[in-house]
Enzyme design. Structure first.
Site, PDB file in Angstrom:
ATOM      1  N   HIS A  49       0.982  -0.775  -0.229  1.00  0.00           N
ATOM      2  CA  HIS A  49      -0.051  -0.190   0.223  1.00  0.00           C
ATOM      3  C   HIS A  49       0.692   1.144   0.100  1.00  0.00           C
ATOM      4  CE1 HIS A  49      -3.525   2.016   1.160  1.00  0.00           C
ATOM      5  NE2 HIS A  49      -2.695   3.591   1.666  1.00  0.00           N
ATOM      6  N   GLU A  50       1.843   1.280   0.789  1.00  0.00           N
ATOM      7  CA  GLU A  50       2.272   2.360   0.645  1.00  0.00           C
ATOM      8  C   GLU A  50       3.948   3.304   0.280  1.00  0.00           C
ATOM      9  OE1 GLU A  50       1.740   4.754   3.068  1.00  0.00           O
ATOM     10  OE2 GLU A  50       0.252   3.616   4.244  1.00  0.00           O
ATOM     11  N   HIS A  91       1.510   4.487  -2.593  1.00  0.00           N
ATOM     12  CA  HIS A  91       1.457   6.096  -3.224  1.00  0.00           C
ATOM     13  C   HIS A  91       3.198   6.528  -2.675  1.00  0.00           C
ATOM     14  CE1 HIS A  91      -2.077   6.984  -0.956  1.00  0.00           C
ATOM     15  NE2 HIS A  91      -1.606   6.231   0.546  1.00  0.00           N
ATOM     16  N   HIS A 106       3.599   6.372  -6.879  1.00  0.00           N
ATOM     17  CA  HIS A 106       2.483   7.875  -7.622  1.00  0.00           C
ATOM     18  C   HIS A 106       3.302   8.999  -7.128  1.00  0.00           C
ATOM     19  CE1 HIS A 106      -1.951   9.371  -7.425  1.00  0.00           C
ATOM     20  NE2 HIS A 106      -1.646   9.637  -8.834  1.00  0.00           N
TER      21      HIS A 106
END
Length: 679
Positions: free
Chosen positions: A468-469, A472, A475
């Site tokens: 998940h991290e 980020h 991105h």
């Protein structure tokens, strides 16, 4: 003084940064930024991107690159001196932000560029930055009279200080509680890995025995495995009452008054700007257009999920009664008997799964997944400046050999480190002439640290958190946008910012990807087929209960901001009870003070925005469904996600980018299917 925060190094000089460096550096950079704005406003009669916006962006980038390591160190190696220096700068930064947002000459200059003939010659990203800026001027009170502008400034300063104090209270309360256990029998049920960490923690405090704490890995181990029900109850109470008027440190680090003040000030700010409430104000920068869009979405999901959540709880109660004679299932029993039930129905032990997810396999495996998906190459760099021995540093190159990003990892829980997991930007991408400033990210988690000579073993949930991290981080780092205001996650609507992160979680459940990220920490044996099948079978175990829990948090957050009434105050727990009556299946005890540690909304960026996790999960599930159709490592689809989502940053509206990738607007079907909920 040779100030490391003012040196033009490519990366922060963490080991050289001292608390006494912070305030002088920020003062100097704020003065320089103000001077740049004034100088360029005066120098031109006709404003352009080159003679106004670009020099201001560059000055603010210098400020950002100095503040970023300070803010980060305050989160991960907190100390009294660092905390004081950090807090001394908050009102100064807030004042600068408000001052710029209320600078009428600057606003008029931006407006003149937007109205000029040259505006059409700017690229999409530049136009988006200008439109965002004009919106943000209005959200900073540009249209207010002098008295209201001053009040807006005071509110903004106080809110930044209150958020910091909330986070400090939570960190201090988390660090304040520990329990030393002398008799190992009191920890019966805990796996050896958890016992080893508890023993290591005791040793670090010069004690003999086992020490449990409120750091999440310790808390989670006790709640999941400890046979001692009274110990679970005690630990639960200490955790659920952190920073509140209840529990073992009642009133000592109490966030009650801070929460009330935060809600009152947010509401007042919204009214000043002409909104009915803070929920409305928060949506000015989001995909959702009006409060009804949010509450309707959440209530629809609740209607679809509640029956399954209720059945999940009934099944758990029956299991605990039938197999263990427990007729009064309490909140501190939920995790423990859920794990027993998971083992009973699926013969699946989370501890057995952990053995196949050592960090020494998971991290390289994660890199291999994104390399296959997006044609990247990730390599570790040694000999870098760091804030802690656990920190590692990596570079990302694309298939053409171009350096695309760099990132730090800091993965383990420790005292003086903020809880949770997050990605934050250290340096953002921009282009100046022929030079590209490489984006740099921090990836921070709070996993169980390694014990003895063994590597850290991750639960599957922790593996998912890491993915998940990293989503980020991708991105932020893979952006191809050359202008700071919308490169990476900058300028992305807040309810779309979770799309890449939740998207990446899907690979944690795919057999091809699991082959890359798993391997027994002792033998190297790959994840056995039968264990994988058990994980899949148990994937949606209690997914109804988990869904309504997230909906409870989201509705509570949105309603305390939408329904705030100055005459009645925050009504925080009254609202939470009303939301629980509507969506929850588990009611915690009266002493539970969940909101006192809900830092996402009181100290993070999620105020009236926690719903973003579910909102973006619709996007991420639908995006991943295309990979399910084409193949999870389909290069064409991976390239499409890279070029339409990750590389574009905030340069275009999130919905337009999603449609470019998917060929249509998102539907909720994939989200429901992935959660095992009937459409």
């Amino acid at each position: 003084m040779n100030n490391p925060l003012l040196q033009t190094s490519a990366l922060p000089l963490f080991s050289q940064i001292k608390p006494e460096h912070i305030e002088p550096a920020i003062d100097q950079l704020l003065a320089e930024a103000r001077s740049v704005v004034e100088q360029h406003l005066q120098a031109a009669t006709e404003y352009t991107w080159e003679n106004l916006i670009e020099p201001i962006e560059n000055a603010e980038d210098r400020l950002s690159k100095a503040w970023s390591p300070v803010s980060h160190m305050n989160s991960v190696i907190n100390s009294d001196a660092l905390r004081d220096a950090y807090n001394a700068c908050l009102p100064k930064l807030s004042e600068y932000s408000t001052e710029m947002g209320q600078n009428e000459r600057l606003f008029n200059a931006y407006q003149s560029i937007a109205d000029s003939d040259t505006y059409a010659t700017l690229d999409v990203a530049q136009q988006k930055i200008i439109q965002n800026a004009l919106r943000d001027f209005r959200l900073s009170g540009i249209d207010l009279d002098a008295e209201k502008k001053q009040r807006y400034k005071e509110i903004s300063q106080e809110l930044s200080q209150l958020a910091s104090k909330y986070e400090e209270n939570l960190m201090d309360a988390t660090n304040a509680w520990s329990k030393l256990i002398r008799d190992e029998d009191d920890l019966a049920g805990l796996p050896e890995s958890a016992l080893a960490v508890a023993r290591q923690t005791a040793e670090s405090h010069n004690e003999e025995g086992w020490m449990i704490t409120l750091q999440f890995p310790s808390y989670s181990a006790v709640m999941t495995y400890a046979d001692n029900r009274e110990l679970r109850r005690e630990h639960y109470e200490a955790f659920a009452t952190r920073a509140s008027d209840q529990g073992p440190h009642a009133g000592l680090y109490d966030n009650s008054e801070i929460m009330e003040k935060i809600l009152a000030l947010r509401h007042e700010k919204a009214l000043l700007l002409g909104f009915k409430n803070f929920a409305e104000l928060s949506l000015a920068k989001k995909m959702a257009e009006k409060p009804e869009d949010v509450t309707g979405f959440l209530e629809d999901l609740s209607d679809r999920s509640w029956r399954q959540a209720r059945k999940d709880l009934v099944d758990l109660r029956q299991f605990a009664k039938q197999h263990y004679g427990i007729g009064d299932l309490q909140p501190w029993d939920i995790g423990y008997y859920s794990e027993k039930m998971r083992q009973h129905h699926y013969q699946l032990s989370q501890e057995a799964v952990k053995a196949y997810f050592p960090i020494t396999r998971v991290l390289p495996g994660l890199f291999a997944v994104v390399e296959k998906l997006f044609g990247l190459n990730i390599s570790e760099i040694t000999g870098f400046d760091s804030w802690h021995p656990d920190v590692r540093f990596f570079e990302i190159h694309d298939q053409h050999g171009q350096l695309r990003g760099q990132f730090y990892t800091d993965l383990y829980a420790r005292p003086k480190k903020r809880g949770g997991a997050w990605m934050d930007d250290c340096v953002s991408r921009k282009k100046s002439g022929d030079r590209i400033q490489t984006p740099v990210a921090y990836l921070t988690c709070n996993f169980t640290p390694p014990a003895g000579n063994d590597p850290a073993l991750l639960t599957h949930d922790e593996v998912t958190t890491l993915f998940h991290e990293f989503g980020h981080g991708l991105h932020h780092m893979l952006t191809q946008i050359d202008h700071l205001g919308v490169s990476g996650i900058n300028g992305v609507e807040w309810d779309a910012v979770e799309l890449p992160s939740q998207f990446m979680e899907n690979w944690c459940w795919e057999k091809e990807a699991l082959a890359l990220i798993s391997g027994h920490y002792q033998t190297g044996e790959s994840l056995p087929e039968d264990l994988f099948n058990k994980m899949l079978a148990a994937r949606n175990f209690q997914s109804g209960m988990m869904m309504v829990r997230q909906l409870e948090f989201s509705l509570f957050d949105f309603r305390i901001h939408r329904d705030y009434d100055p005459k009645k105050g925050g009504r925080i727990y009254q609202t939470l009870e009303q939301v629980r009556d509507m969506v929850a299946v588990i009611k915690p005890p009266k002493f539970n003070r969940f909101a006192h540690s809900f830092s996402h909304i009181f100290a993070g960026g999620y105020a009236a925005g926690y719903y973003s996790y579910k909102w973006a999960e619709v996007l991420s599930s639908d995006a991943f469904s295309l990979f399910e159709e084409k193949g999870i490592f389909d290069q064409e689809t991976g390239h499409a996600f890279l070029t339409n989502i990750l590389e574009k940053g905030g340069s275009e509206n999130a919905m337009d980018l999603f449609v470019c990738f998917r060929g249509r607007k998102p539907t909720i079907d994939a989200l429901l299917r992935h959660n095992g909920i009937a459409a």
